[in-house]
Design a protein around this motif. Structure first.
Motif, PDB file in Angstrom:
ATOM      1  N   VAL A 106       0.840  -1.209   0.000  1.00  0.00           N
ATOM      2  CA  VAL A 106       0.000   0.000   0.000  1.00  0.00           C
ATOM      3  C   VAL A 106       0.872   1.256   0.000  1.00  0.00           C
ATOM      4  O   VAL A 106       0.525   2.259  -0.633  1.00  0.00           O
ATOM      5  CB  VAL A 106      -0.963  -0.015   1.208  1.00  0.00           C
ATOM      6  N   THR A 107       1.999   1.203   0.687  1.00  0.00           N
ATOM      7  CA  THR A 107       2.913   2.350   0.664  1.00  0.00           C
ATOM      8  C   THR A 107       3.430   2.613  -0.748  1.00  0.00           C
ATOM      9  O   THR A 107       3.460   3.762  -1.213  1.00  0.00           O
ATOM     10  CB  THR A 107       4.097   2.109   1.614  1.00  0.00           C
ATOM     11  N   ILE A 108       3.825   1.545  -1.448  1.00  0.00           N
ATOM     12  CA  ILE A 108       4.283   1.678  -2.834  1.00  0.00           C
ATOM     13  C   ILE A 108       3.166   2.239  -3.714  1.00  0.00           C
ATOM     14  O   ILE A 108       3.372   3.172  -4.505  1.00  0.00           O
ATOM     15  CB  ILE A 108       4.751   0.316  -3.373  1.00  0.00           C
ATOM     16  N   ALA A 109       1.979   1.649  -3.595  1.00  0.00           N
ATOM     17  CA  ALA A 109       0.841   2.101  -4.405  1.00  0.00           C
ATOM     18  C   ALA A 109       0.483   3.555  -4.104  1.00  0.00           C
ATOM     19  O   ALA A 109       0.159   4.327  -5.019  1.00  0.00           O
ATOM     20  CB  ALA A 109      -0.365   1.198  -4.150  1.00  0.00           C
ATOM     21  N   GLY A 155       9.400 -14.795  -8.895  1.00  0.00           N
ATOM     22  CA  GLY A 155       9.554 -15.547  -7.657  1.00  0.00           C
ATOM     23  C   GLY A 155       8.762 -14.904  -6.522  1.00  0.00           C
ATOM     24  O   GLY A 155       8.416 -13.720  -6.571  1.00  0.00           O
ATOM     25  N   GLY A 156       8.504 -15.705  -5.480  1.00  0.00           N
ATOM     26  CA  GLY A 156       7.618 -15.247  -4.415  1.00  0.00           C
ATOM     27  C   GLY A 156       8.326 -14.694  -3.195  1.00  0.00           C
ATOM     28  O   GLY A 156       8.001 -15.100  -2.081  1.00  0.00           O
ATOM     29  N   SER A 157       9.255 -13.782  -3.362  1.00  0.00           N
ATOM     30  CA  SER A 157       9.927 -13.165  -2.217  1.00  0.00           C
ATOM     31  C   SER A 157       9.082 -12.011  -1.671  1.00  0.00           C
ATOM     32  O   SER A 157       8.120 -11.564  -2.307  1.00  0.00           O
ATOM     33  CB  SER A 157      11.293 -12.633  -2.626  1.00  0.00           C
ATOM     34  N   ILE A 162       5.484  -7.398  -2.552  1.00  0.00           N
ATOM     35  CA  ILE A 162       5.143  -6.003  -2.259  1.00  0.00           C
ATOM     36  C   ILE A 162       5.049  -5.183  -3.542  1.00  0.00           C
ATOM     37  O   ILE A 162       4.091  -4.411  -3.741  1.00  0.00           O
ATOM     38  CB  ILE A 162       6.182  -5.401  -1.294  1.00  0.00           C
ATOM     39  N   LEU A 163       6.013  -5.349  -4.431  1.00  0.00           N
ATOM     40  CA  LEU A 163       6.004  -4.601  -5.686  1.00  0.00           C
ATOM     41  C   LEU A 163       4.821  -4.992  -6.568  1.00  0.00           C
ATOM     42  O   LEU A 163       4.182  -4.129  -7.181  1.00  0.00           O
ATOM     43  CB  LEU A 163       7.316  -4.830  -6.435  1.00  0.00           C
ATOM     44  N   GLY A 240       3.062 -16.945  -2.926  1.00  0.00           N
ATOM     45  CA  GLY A 240       3.317 -15.886  -1.958  1.00  0.00           C
ATOM     46  C   GLY A 240       4.603 -16.120  -1.200  1.00  0.00           C
ATOM     47  O   GLY A 240       5.611 -16.539  -1.760  1.00  0.00           O
ATOM     48  N   VAL A 241       4.565 -15.830   0.100  1.00  0.00           N
ATOM     49  CA  VAL A 241       5.732 -16.055   0.951  1.00  0.00           C
ATOM     50  C   VAL A 241       6.066 -17.543   0.950  1.00  0.00           C
ATOM     51  O   VAL A 241       5.200 -18.392   1.180  1.00  0.00           O
ATOM     52  CB  VAL A 241       5.440 -15.562   2.384  1.00  0.00           C
TER      53      VAL A 241
END
Length: 297
Positions: A106-109, A155-157, A162-163, A240-241
């Motif tokens: 959400v911060t990125i968005a 990949g799911g890092s 987040i991105l 995901g994670v």
């Protein structure tokens, strides 16, 4: 001398007005039970995410039994999972993954979306057209399909999650900021700022942005719930994670074949997701009422 006194008087008057508005907002927040209830739930889960090592009875990756899954007992209140790990500990640690991804995305968005929306709405012309077409192209993709495609390639890092989720939600912030900017840019106080020679940067950041912060704040609280749900969906699909890091969505996936042996293995992370998203929505609804300028007086 008189001119200096007038300037000082205006500054003091502006500060008094801001303090008065802040006090009104604070008092309205204290009287809004929906907002307070949602905020309390978020704070409790945030504490789980921030200090799981002090709350969880065991390490999330520690295998406590060679016999695998076990139902709830006095020693293990939520039982053990299919690998013999404590479910309660994994639920507590799983809050960290969900909160990191939701707040980070959400911060990125928010940063990218609001910036693009301000530029698009204020500059207009060809810049507005290009930005709007880019946003339309992103929105044309089905959300889950776009996320699956991106994470399957990258990949799911944590960073990629987040991105990806931030990029998915960015157009919604951009459109909101653009629409608000278009309406505010025509106001008299904005025209006055232009007339006195204020720079574009100052007009956008000091005049327009503070006046669109309310809808953006409400949208941010609602976006946190959506981003957490997207992360849970992706983790359930295995994108995901990645294990052994616990995640609520991943736990639901791992428990799918063991419902009869330990129902709480699936039910607990699902309830955590439900309650947290509900709390975000309650906070969003509360903020909408608290920050409504029509109700300030």
């Amino acid at each position: 001398m008189n001119q200096s006194n007038e300037i000082v008087s205006e500054i003091l008057e502006e500060k008094i007005i801001r303090l008065s508005v802040g006090r009104k907002i604070f008092n309205r927040a204290l009287r809004n039970h929906t907002f307070l209830f949602g905020l309390l739930i978020i704070i409790l889960f945030a504490l789980l995410a921030a200090f799981p090592e002090y709350i969880a009875p065991h390490e999330p990756t520690t295998i406590l039994s060679d016999s695998g899954i076990q139902p709830q007992s006095t020693k293990y209140p939520l039982g053990l999972d299919n690998l013999g790990r404590d479910v309660l500990s994994r639920v507590v640690y799983g809050a960290r993954a969900s909160f990191i991804v939701s707040f980070g995305s959400v911060t990125i968005a928010l940063l990218i979306g609001v910036s693009l929306g301000l530029i698009s709405g204020y500059v207009g012309g060809i810049v507005d057209i290009v930005i709007c077409r880019i946003l339309d192209a992103i929105l044309a993709f089905p959300i889950l399909l776009f996320a699956i495609l991106t994470l399957a390639l990258l990949g799911g890092s944590y960073t990629n999650l987040i991105l990806t989720i931030g990029l998915i939600y960015m157009p919604y912030f951009a459109r909101l900021a653009r629409g608000s900017t278009l309406s505010i840019a025509k106001k008299e106080y904005v025209e006055s700022s232009r007339a006195v020679g204020s720079s574009t940067w100052r007009i956008v950041t000091r005049t327009i942005l503070p006046n669109i912060i309310v809808p953006i704040t409400v949208q941010s609280s609602l976006a946190l719930g959506v981003s957490m749900l997207i992360e849970a969906n992706l983790s359930f699909l295995g994108l995901g994670v990645q294990p052994p890091t616990p995640s609520w969505g991943r736990m639901i996936l791992e428990s799918a074949l063991y419902i009869r042996q330990n129902l709480l293995f699936m039910l607990t992370p699902g309830l955590c997701i439900f309650i947290t998203i509900l709390a975000y929505n309650l906070v969003g609804d509360g903020l909408r009422d608290i920050l409504d300028p029509k109700l300030m007086d």
